[in-house]
Design a protein around this motif. Structure first.
Motif, PDB file in Angstrom:
ATOM      1  N   GLU A   9       7.864  -6.759  -0.750  1.00 36.32           N
ATOM      2  CA  GLU A   9       6.601  -6.168  -0.299  1.00 36.32           C
ATOM      3  C   GLU A   9       5.952  -5.320  -1.394  1.00 36.32           C
ATOM      4  O   GLU A   9       4.730  -5.269  -1.494  1.00 36.32           O
ATOM      5  CB  GLU A   9       6.772  -5.374   1.008  1.00 36.32           C
ATOM      6  CG  GLU A   9       7.716  -4.198   0.930  1.00 36.32           C
ATOM      7  CD  GLU A   9       9.174  -4.523   1.274  1.00 36.32           C
ATOM      8  OE1 GLU A   9       9.967  -3.587   1.354  1.00 36.32           O
ATOM      9  OE2 GLU A   9       9.517  -5.714   1.448  1.00 36.32           O
ATOM     10  N   ASP A  10       6.763  -4.691  -2.232  1.00 36.75           N
ATOM     11  CA  ASP A  10       6.214  -3.932  -3.360  1.00 36.75           C
ATOM     12  C   ASP A  10       5.597  -4.870  -4.403  1.00 36.75           C
ATOM     13  O   ASP A  10       4.542  -4.580  -4.962  1.00 36.75           O
ATOM     14  CB  ASP A  10       7.284  -3.063  -4.018  1.00 36.75           C
ATOM     15  CG  ASP A  10       7.742  -1.916  -3.128  1.00 36.75           C
ATOM     16  OD1 ASP A  10       7.105  -1.676  -2.069  1.00 36.75           O
ATOM     17  OD2 ASP A  10       8.749  -1.268  -3.483  1.00 36.75           O
ATOM     18  N   LEU A  15       0.888  -7.108  -6.878  1.00 40.09           N
ATOM     19  CA  LEU A  15       0.141  -8.298  -7.271  1.00 40.09           C
ATOM     20  C   LEU A  15      -1.251  -8.283  -6.645  1.00 40.09           C
ATOM     21  O   LEU A  15      -2.245  -8.587  -7.307  1.00 40.09           O
ATOM     22  CB  LEU A  15       0.907  -9.566  -6.872  1.00 40.09           C
ATOM     23  CG  LEU A  15       0.257 -10.886  -7.252  1.00 40.09           C
ATOM     24  CD1 LEU A  15       0.043 -10.990  -8.761  1.00 40.09           C
ATOM     25  CD2 LEU A  15       1.101 -12.047  -6.756  1.00 40.09           C
ATOM     26  N   SER A  16      -1.323  -7.914  -5.379  1.00 35.20           N
ATOM     27  CA  SER A  16      -2.614  -7.834  -4.701  1.00 35.20           C
ATOM     28  C   SER A  16      -3.530  -6.843  -5.419  1.00 35.20           C
ATOM     29  O   SER A  16      -4.714  -7.125  -5.656  1.00 35.20           O
ATOM     30  CB  SER A  16      -2.408  -7.419  -3.240  1.00 35.20           C
ATOM     31  OG  SER A  16      -3.650  -7.274  -2.587  1.00 35.20           O
ATOM     32  N   ARG A  20      -7.037  -7.663  -7.481  1.00 31.90           N
ATOM     33  CA  ARG A  20      -8.306  -6.972  -7.213  1.00 31.90           C
ATOM     34  C   ARG A  20      -8.865  -6.390  -8.504  1.00 31.90           C
ATOM     35  O   ARG A  20     -10.064  -6.466  -8.764  1.00 31.90           O
ATOM     36  CB  ARG A  20      -8.105  -5.864  -6.181  1.00 31.90           C
ATOM     37  CG  ARG A  20      -7.936  -6.386  -4.776  1.00 31.90           C
ATOM     38  CD  ARG A  20      -7.664  -5.302  -3.769  1.00 31.90           C
ATOM     39  NE  ARG A  20      -8.683  -4.272  -3.770  1.00 31.90           N
ATOM     40  CZ  ARG A  20      -8.496  -3.040  -3.328  1.00 31.90           C
ATOM     41  NH1 ARG A  20      -7.319  -2.678  -2.846  1.00 31.90           N
ATOM     42  NH2 ARG A  20      -9.478  -2.164  -3.348  1.00 31.90           N
ATOM     43  N   ARG A  21      -7.996  -5.815  -9.316  1.00 30.37           N
ATOM     44  CA  ARG A  21      -8.453  -5.251 -10.590  1.00 30.37           C
ATOM     45  C   ARG A  21      -8.973  -6.356 -11.502  1.00 30.37           C
ATOM     46  O   ARG A  21     -10.025  -6.205 -12.136  1.00 30.37           O
ATOM     47  CB  ARG A  21      -7.322  -4.493 -11.274  1.00 30.37           C
ATOM     48  CG  ARG A  21      -7.770  -3.917 -12.600  1.00 30.37           C
ATOM     49  CD  ARG A  21      -6.838  -2.888 -13.176  1.00 30.37           C
ATOM     50  NE  ARG A  21      -7.373  -2.492 -14.472  1.00 30.37           N
ATOM     51  CZ  ARG A  21      -6.746  -2.675 -15.615  1.00 30.37           C
ATOM     52  NH1 ARG A  21      -5.545  -3.201 -15.641  1.00 30.37           N
ATOM     53  NH2 ARG A  21      -7.305  -2.314 -16.740  1.00 30.37           N
ATOM     54  N   LEU A  22      -8.249  -7.470 -11.588  1.00 29.10           N
ATOM     55  CA  LEU A  22      -8.695  -8.602 -12.398  1.00 29.10           C
ATOM     56  C   LEU A  22     -10.049  -9.106 -11.905  1.00 29.10           C
ATOM     57  O   LEU A  22     -10.949  -9.378 -12.707  1.00 29.10           O
ATOM     58  CB  LEU A  22      -7.667  -9.733 -12.367  1.00 29.10           C
ATOM     59  CG  LEU A  22      -8.070 -11.028 -13.075  1.00 29.10           C
ATOM     60  CD1 LEU A  22      -8.347 -10.784 -14.556  1.00 29.10           C
ATOM     61  CD2 LEU A  22      -6.996 -12.083 -12.887  1.00 29.10           C
ATOM     62  N   SER A  23     -10.207  -9.207 -10.601  1.00 32.90           N
ATOM     63  CA  SER A  23     -11.474  -9.647 -10.040  1.00 32.90           C
ATOM     64  C   SER A  23     -12.607  -8.709 -10.464  1.00 32.90           C
ATOM     65  O   SER A  23     -13.671  -9.159 -10.895  1.00 32.90           O
ATOM     66  CB  SER A  23     -11.372  -9.705  -8.510  1.00 32.90           C
ATOM     67  OG  SER A  23     -12.619 -10.001  -7.945  1.00 32.90           O
ATOM     68  N   VAL A 136       2.143 -19.642 -13.612  1.00 30.49           N
ATOM     69  CA  VAL A 136       0.906 -18.855 -13.536  1.00 30.49           C
ATOM     70  C   VAL A 136      -0.272 -19.772 -13.195  1.00 30.49           C
ATOM     71  O   VAL A 136      -1.116 -19.428 -12.353  1.00 30.49           O
ATOM     72  CB  VAL A 136       0.654 -18.079 -14.854  1.00 30.49           C
ATOM     73  CG1 VAL A 136      -0.724 -17.432 -14.853  1.00 30.49           C
ATOM     74  CG2 VAL A 136       1.738 -17.026 -15.068  1.00 30.49           C
ATOM     75  N   LEU A 137      -0.328 -20.939 -13.821  1.00 27.67           N
ATOM     76  CA  LEU A 137      -1.398 -21.902 -13.540  1.00 27.67           C
ATOM     77  C   LEU A 137      -1.382 -22.323 -12.073  1.00 27.67           C
ATOM     78  O   LEU A 137      -2.428 -22.377 -11.419  1.00 27.67           O
ATOM     79  CB  LEU A 137      -1.269 -23.123 -14.449  1.00 27.67           C
ATOM     80  CG  LEU A 137      -2.264 -24.253 -14.199  1.00 27.67           C
ATOM     81  CD1 LEU A 137      -3.703 -23.772 -14.401  1.00 27.67           C
ATOM     82  CD2 LEU A 137      -1.958 -25.426 -15.126  1.00 27.67           C
ATOM     83  N   ASP A 138      -0.207 -22.593 -11.547  1.00 22.95           N
ATOM     84  CA  ASP A 138      -0.092 -22.961 -10.137  1.00 22.95           C
ATOM     85  C   ASP A 138      -0.595 -21.828  -9.246  1.00 22.95           C
ATOM     86  O   ASP A 138      -1.378 -22.053  -8.322  1.00 22.95           O
ATOM     87  CB  ASP A 138       1.365 -23.300  -9.797  1.00 22.95           C
ATOM     88  CG  ASP A 138       1.540 -23.628  -8.328  1.00 22.95           C
ATOM     89  OD1 ASP A 138       1.016 -24.678  -7.891  1.00 22.95           O
ATOM     90  OD2 ASP A 138       2.182 -22.828  -7.612  1.00 22.95           O
ATOM     91  N   PHE A 139      -0.181 -20.611  -9.528  1.00 26.59           N
ATOM     92  CA  PHE A 139      -0.599 -19.469  -8.713  1.00 26.59           C
ATOM     93  C   PHE A 139      -2.111 -19.265  -8.787  1.00 26.59           C
ATOM     94  O   PHE A 139      -2.776 -19.121  -7.752  1.00 26.59           O
ATOM     95  CB  PHE A 139       0.116 -18.184  -9.147  1.00 26.59           C
ATOM     96  CG  PHE A 139      -0.350 -16.986  -8.374  1.00 26.59           C
ATOM     97  CD1 PHE A 139       0.176 -16.719  -7.117  1.00 26.59           C
ATOM     98  CD2 PHE A 139      -1.338 -16.162  -8.869  1.00 26.59           C
ATOM     99  CE1 PHE A 139      -0.284 -15.635  -6.375  1.00 26.59           C
ATOM    100  CE2 PHE A 139      -1.801 -15.078  -8.135  1.00 26.59           C
ATOM    101  CZ  PHE A 139      -1.264 -14.812  -6.885  1.00 26.59           C
TER     102      PHE A 139
END
Length: 165
Positions: A9-10, A15-16, A20-23, A136-139
């Motif tokens: 969960e951490d 990652l979430s 959001r930061r990357l977005s 990473v590409l798959d994700f």
């Protein structure tokens, strides 16, 4: 048996947050590119969509793939045309349709603005092994598909609620 990793969960939460930061950083980067071209980020994304195909795209198809209304697409095309990035032509097969033709100058004018970013991303990728890049590409591919589906749901719910009003 401990993996040495934080609890799942951490990891998902971190990652979430990073997504959001990357977005946000991506939006700001595209704003800077759009500013250099004298257009909006939405115009830039529509230019990217218009450039993605093997040939010209109709205004209607651009509205469809962008999720914008036909009225909004008209404004986008007006601004892209004013900036010298696209031109309108009549569809030779259906005179009722307008084809959006991307200017031959777009690769020099636009792609060049992404040069430093491309170099930086190539450098970043060099830090990872091929199997890691494949993961990473798959994700990222799945995240893009999920984001597209969620945007479509939101757009549909807006259309549905507007139709009921």
């Amino acid at each position: 048996m401990s993996t040495g990793l934080p609890p799942r969960e951490d990891l998902v939460g971190a990652l979430s947050w990073k997504m959001r930061r990357l977005s946000g950083e991506t939006v700001l980067f595209h704003q800077a590119i759009a500013d250099r071209l004298g257009i909006s980020p939405t115009d830039l994304k529509c230019l990217d969509l218009a450039s993605a195909g093997p040939g010209p795209i109709t205004a209607g198809r651009l509205a469809e793939v962008s999720g914008l209304t036909s009225g909004a697409i008209t404004g986008v095309i007006n601004r892209l045309e004013k900036a010298g990035l696209v031109s309108r032509e009549q569809d030779p097969n259906d005179r009722r349709k307008v084809i959006i033709v991307v200017s031959p100058s777009v690769p020099d004018r636009v792609v060049g603005l992404f040069g430093s970013m491309t170099d930086s991303m190539t450098e970043l990728c060099s830090r990872y092994q091929d199997h890691e890049l494949a993961l990473v590409l798959d994700f990222v591919s799945r995240a893009a598909d999920t984001t597209h589906q969620e945007a479509a749901k939101l757009q549909e719910s807006i259309r549905t609620s507007t139709a009921r009003s």
